[in-house]
Design a protein around this motif. Structure first.
Motif, PDB file in Angstrom:
ATOM      1  N   ILE A   1       8.841 -30.150 145.290  1.00  0.00           N
ATOM      2  CA  ILE A   1       9.161 -29.622 146.626  1.00  0.00           C
ATOM      3  C   ILE A   1       7.900 -29.463 147.455  1.00  0.00           C
ATOM      4  O   ILE A   1       7.874 -29.780 148.656  1.00  0.00           O
ATOM      5  CB  ILE A   1       9.905 -28.275 146.511  1.00  0.00           C
ATOM      6  CG1 ILE A   1      11.289 -28.489 145.902  1.00  0.00           C
ATOM      7  CG2 ILE A   1      10.037 -27.602 147.878  1.00  0.00           C
ATOM      8  CD1 ILE A   1      12.031 -27.201 145.578  1.00  0.00           C
ATOM      9  N   TYR A   2       6.819 -28.986 146.809  1.00  0.00           N
ATOM     10  CA  TYR A   2       5.540 -28.824 147.520  1.00  0.00           C
ATOM     11  C   TYR A   2       5.040 -30.156 148.064  1.00  0.00           C
ATOM     12  O   TYR A   2       4.629 -30.259 149.225  1.00  0.00           O
ATOM     13  CB  TYR A   2       4.498 -28.210 146.585  1.00  0.00           C
ATOM     14  CG  TYR A   2       3.082 -28.383 147.080  1.00  0.00           C
ATOM     15  CD1 TYR A   2       2.621 -27.689 148.199  1.00  0.00           C
ATOM     16  CD2 TYR A   2       2.218 -29.270 146.452  1.00  0.00           C
ATOM     17  CE1 TYR A   2       1.335 -27.859 148.669  1.00  0.00           C
ATOM     18  CE2 TYR A   2       0.929 -29.443 146.920  1.00  0.00           C
ATOM     19  CZ  TYR A   2       0.489 -28.743 148.019  1.00  0.00           C
ATOM     20  OH  TYR A   2      -0.784 -28.931 148.490  1.00  0.00           O
TER      21      TYR A   2
ATOM     22  N   LEU B   1       4.422 -22.482 138.848  1.00  0.00           N
ATOM     23  CA  LEU B   1       5.646 -22.409 139.639  1.00  0.00           C
ATOM     24  C   LEU B   1       6.714 -23.398 139.178  1.00  0.00           C
ATOM     25  O   LEU B   1       7.820 -23.409 139.709  1.00  0.00           O
ATOM     26  CB  LEU B   1       5.334 -22.648 141.122  1.00  0.00           C
ATOM     27  CG  LEU B   1       4.333 -21.669 141.768  1.00  0.00           C
ATOM     28  CD1 LEU B   1       4.097 -22.030 143.221  1.00  0.00           C
ATOM     29  CD2 LEU B   1       4.848 -20.232 141.650  1.00  0.00           C
ATOM     30  N   GLY B   2       6.359 -24.256 138.220  1.00  0.00           N
ATOM     31  CA  GLY B   2       7.347 -25.183 137.678  1.00  0.00           C
ATOM     32  C   GLY B   2       7.295 -26.558 138.326  1.00  0.00           C
ATOM     33  O   GLY B   2       6.717 -26.748 139.397  1.00  0.00           O
ATOM     34  N   GLU B   3       7.918 -27.519 137.635  1.00  0.00           N
ATOM     35  CA  GLU B   3       7.874 -28.918 138.073  1.00  0.00           C
ATOM     36  C   GLU B   3       8.684 -29.153 139.348  1.00  0.00           C
ATOM     37  O   GLU B   3       8.309 -29.948 140.202  1.00  0.00           O
ATOM     38  CB  GLU B   3       8.394 -29.831 136.952  1.00  0.00           C
ATOM     39  CG  GLU B   3       7.490 -29.920 135.739  1.00  0.00           C
ATOM     40  CD  GLU B   3       7.590 -28.697 134.836  1.00  0.00           C
ATOM     41  OE1 GLU B   3       8.552 -27.910 135.029  1.00  0.00           O
ATOM     42  OE2 GLU B   3       6.724 -28.513 133.974  1.00  0.00           O
ATOM     43  N   ILE B   4       9.820 -28.456 139.467  1.00  0.00           N
ATOM     44  CA  ILE B   4      10.654 -28.639 140.662  1.00  0.00           C
ATOM     45  C   ILE B   4       9.925 -28.148 141.904  1.00  0.00           C
ATOM     46  O   ILE B   4       9.926 -28.817 142.945  1.00  0.00           O
ATOM     47  CB  ILE B   4      12.005 -27.901 140.497  1.00  0.00           C
ATOM     48  CG1 ILE B   4      12.818 -28.536 139.368  1.00  0.00           C
ATOM     49  CG2 ILE B   4      12.799 -27.934 141.804  1.00  0.00           C
ATOM     50  CD1 ILE B   4      14.116 -27.821 139.063  1.00  0.00           C
ATOM     51  N   MET B   5       9.265 -26.991 141.800  1.00  0.00           N
ATOM     52  CA  MET B   5       8.495 -26.471 142.927  1.00  0.00           C
ATOM     53  C   MET B   5       7.330 -27.385 143.270  1.00  0.00           C
ATOM     54  O   MET B   5       6.950 -27.517 144.433  1.00  0.00           O
ATOM     55  CB  MET B   5       7.976 -25.067 142.607  1.00  0.00           C
ATOM     56  CG  MET B   5       8.995 -23.962 142.821  1.00  0.00           C
ATOM     57  SD  MET B   5       9.621 -23.895 144.523  1.00  0.00           S
ATOM     58  CE  MET B   5       8.112 -23.555 145.416  1.00  0.00           C
TER      59      MET B   5
ATOM     60  N   SER C   1       9.924 -39.068 153.600  1.00  0.00           N
ATOM     61  CA  SER C   1       9.182 -38.317 152.581  1.00  0.00           C
ATOM     62  C   SER C   1       9.876 -38.371 151.233  1.00  0.00           C
ATOM     63  O   SER C   1       9.220 -38.326 150.184  1.00  0.00           O
ATOM     64  CB  SER C   1       9.009 -36.855 153.027  1.00  0.00           C
ATOM     65  OG  SER C   1       8.263 -36.779 154.221  1.00  0.00           O
ATOM     66  N   ILE C   2      11.217 -38.478 151.248  1.00  0.00           N
ATOM     67  CA  ILE C   2      11.958 -38.644 149.992  1.00  0.00           C
ATOM     68  C   ILE C   2      11.575 -39.975 149.352  1.00  0.00           C
ATOM     69  O   ILE C   2      11.355 -40.066 148.132  1.00  0.00           O
ATOM     70  CB  ILE C   2      13.477 -38.573 150.233  1.00  0.00           C
ATOM     71  CG1 ILE C   2      13.876 -37.173 150.703  1.00  0.00           C
ATOM     72  CG2 ILE C   2      14.251 -38.945 148.962  1.00  0.00           C
ATOM     73  CD1 ILE C   2      15.338 -37.048 151.081  1.00  0.00           C
TER      74      ILE C   2
ATOM     75  N   PHE D   1       7.190 -31.371 151.080  1.00  0.00           N
ATOM     76  CA  PHE D   1       6.795 -30.758 152.350  1.00  0.00           C
ATOM     77  C   PHE D   1       5.366 -31.120 152.725  1.00  0.00           C
ATOM     78  O   PHE D   1       5.026 -31.161 153.914  1.00  0.00           O
ATOM     79  CB  PHE D   1       6.963 -29.238 152.285  1.00  0.00           C
ATOM     80  CG  PHE D   1       8.379 -28.783 152.399  1.00  0.00           C
ATOM     81  CD1 PHE D   1       9.045 -28.862 153.614  1.00  0.00           C
ATOM     82  CD2 PHE D   1       9.065 -28.295 151.297  1.00  0.00           C
ATOM     83  CE1 PHE D   1      10.381 -28.462 153.727  1.00  0.00           C
ATOM     84  CE2 PHE D   1      10.389 -27.890 151.400  1.00  0.00           C
ATOM     85  CZ  PHE D   1      11.049 -27.972 152.619  1.00  0.00           C
ATOM     86  N   GLY D   2       4.527 -31.392 151.713  1.00  0.00           N
ATOM     87  CA  GLY D   2       3.162 -31.836 151.991  1.00  0.00           C
ATOM     88  C   GLY D   2       3.124 -33.184 152.687  1.00  0.00           C
ATOM     89  O   GLY D   2       2.157 -33.497 153.392  1.00  0.00           O
ATOM     90  N   CYS D   3       4.165 -33.994 152.482  1.00  0.00           N
ATOM     91  CA  CYS D   3       4.303 -35.261 153.216  1.00  0.00           C
ATOM     92  C   CYS D   3       5.057 -35.050 154.526  1.00  0.00           C
ATOM     93  O   CYS D   3       4.637 -35.513 155.586  1.00  0.00           O
ATOM     94  CB  CYS D   3       5.034 -36.289 152.365  1.00  0.00           C
ATOM     95  SG  CYS D   3       4.224 -36.718 150.833  1.00  0.00           S
ATOM     96  N   TYR D   4       6.187 -34.343 154.425  1.00  0.00           N
ATOM     97  CA  TYR D   4       7.117 -34.192 155.547  1.00  0.00           C
ATOM     98  C   TYR D   4       6.467 -33.550 156.765  1.00  0.00           C
ATOM     99  O   TYR D   4       6.540 -34.090 157.883  1.00  0.00           O
ATOM    100  CB  TYR D   4       8.305 -33.356 155.063  1.00  0.00           C
ATOM    101  CG  TYR D   4       9.412 -33.150 156.077  1.00  0.00           C
ATOM    102  CD1 TYR D   4       9.621 -34.048 157.120  1.00  0.00           C
ATOM    103  CD2 TYR D   4      10.271 -32.054 155.965  1.00  0.00           C
ATOM    104  CE1 TYR D   4      10.655 -33.855 158.023  1.00  0.00           C
ATOM    105  CE2 TYR D   4      11.307 -31.857 156.861  1.00  0.00           C
ATOM    106  CZ  TYR D   4      11.493 -32.760 157.896  1.00  0.00           C
ATOM    107  OH  TYR D   4      12.501 -32.571 158.805  1.00  0.00           O
ATOM    108  N   ILE D   5       5.815 -32.415 156.578  1.00  0.00           N
ATOM    109  CA  ILE D   5       5.290 -31.656 157.723  1.00  0.00           C
ATOM    110  C   ILE D   5       4.143 -32.378 158.434  1.00  0.00           C
ATOM    111  O   ILE D   5       4.189 -32.562 159.655  1.00  0.00           O
ATOM    112  CB  ILE D   5       4.878 -30.235 157.283  1.00  0.00           C
ATOM    113  CG1 ILE D   5       6.111 -29.463 156.787  1.00  0.00           C
ATOM    114  CG2 ILE D   5       4.227 -29.473 158.438  1.00  0.00           C
ATOM    115  CD1 ILE D   5       5.789 -28.151 156.100  1.00  0.00           C
TER     116      ILE D   5
END
Length: 329
Positions: free
Chosen positions: A103-104, A96-100, A160-161, A107-111
């Motif tokens: 992003i994963y 899915l690429g490095e950017i995805m 998360s950022i 959200f894996g931290c954020y949620i």
């Protein structure tokens, strides 16, 4: 040589920089393909019922239920986004690429971290309701709870950022992910890891345990007091007796919710803290994500309004005019 011939690369044309395809034991493959997939579907379905119930019926728009709604949204996203991507990441090469990938992990931290914030809000809500009942109506208002929930989501979004900032910097500077090609891995500095353990594990768990220990002690005293004066209170002040029982029941139910969360949450963080690979690592993943599936089950067992709401939703009675005004309590 035999081993090399059997090795399969994610990008066979680039064997020097390509990762090997994941080689899973049959038990691990069964767990990922079947168990986690079923949990994902159940998590999405049950939490969607909670979201519809609290959002649709006006009588359920209480401060406590607004926090439960926020928790249900984070649990819903776990089942909808995180679990499927976790299954894909561990079972296949990452195409899915490095950017995805970044992003994963964001959200894996954020949620999940937002779930921590919601549990803290629930603990504060029950602490004020049980320990300071006279101040509860003026202190815990619907507007303040909504602001608190929004701040919770905003704070963990920004936090998360910070947690994956090294990953973002690496992507900006090099344009590629860490590790070999076809793998989704994360860069976390020791400083970020140490700060994360304090802010996302030690402090929240300490706050939750301290608040609920106080709630438990006060609730126990109130329960004994009610039992010793049950006749007088029931006859002279029936409404007051019913309100107290309702608050104690809510404290007990949400106490079960908090304890269940800690039982699922702590082993995963302890595993990260130790930093050692265990063959049973998938069990920690299971516990961590299974909590999102357990929460609505707790509502089903202990909240009559949720069972009633589910019946109205499944039978499509919520589509009738003025169904939002239905008496749910």
């Amino acid at each position: 040589m035999e081993i090399k011939d059997e090795v399969e690369f994610c990008f066979p044309q680039l064997p020097n920089i390509s990762c090997m395809k994941p080689q899973l034991h049959w038990a691990e493959a069964f767990f990922l393909e079947n168990v986690l997939s079923i949990i994902s579907i159940i998590t999405v379905f049950l939490n969607l019922l909670v979201i519809i119930s609290v959002s649709h019926f006006r009588q359920l728009h209480s401060p406590t239920n607004i926090i439960l709604l926020s928790l249900a949204v984070s649990d819903f996203l776990v089942g909808l986004l995180l679990l499927p991507l976790e299954i894909y990441r561990n079972k296949n090469c990452w195409f899915l690429g490095e950017i995805m990938c970044a992003i994963y992990f964001y959200f894996g931290c954020y949620i999940p971290y937002t779930s921590i914030g919601n549990i803290i809000l629930i603990s504060v809500d029950r602490y004020v309701a049980i320990c300071h009942p006279l101040h509860y109506p003026t202190t815990i208002t619907t507007v303040r709870v909504k602001i608190g929930v929004c701040l919770c989501w905003l704070w963990y979004g920004l936090y998360s950022i910070f947690y994956i900032k090294d990953q973002i910097i690496h992507l900006i500077e090099t344009g590629e992910n860490v590790g070999c090609l076809g793998q989704c891995s994360i860069i976390v500095s020791y400083v970020a890891g140490a700060v994360d353990l304090i802010l996302s594990f030690f402090l929240p768990v300490t706050a939750i345990v301290v608040l609920y220990m106080k709630v438990f002690v006060v609730a126990l005293i109130q329960a004994r007091s009610m039992r010793s004066h049950v006749t007088f209170v029931s006859v002279q002040h029936p409404a007051k007796a019913k309100a107290k029982k309702s608050e104690l029941k809510a404290a007990r139910t949400l106490g079960i919710l908090v304890v269940t969360y800690l039982l699922c949450f702590c082993p995963a963080f302890c595993f990260i803290l130790v930093g050692i690979y265990f063959p049973s690592a998938y069990l920690f993943i299971f516990l961590f994500y299974f909590n999102s599936c357990v929460n609505p089950m707790i509502y089903t067992l202990f909240y009559p309004w949720f069972r009633k709401a589910v019946k109205l939703i499944i039978t499509l009675q919520i589509l009738t005019p003025d169904s939002c005004e239905t008496n749910m309590l």
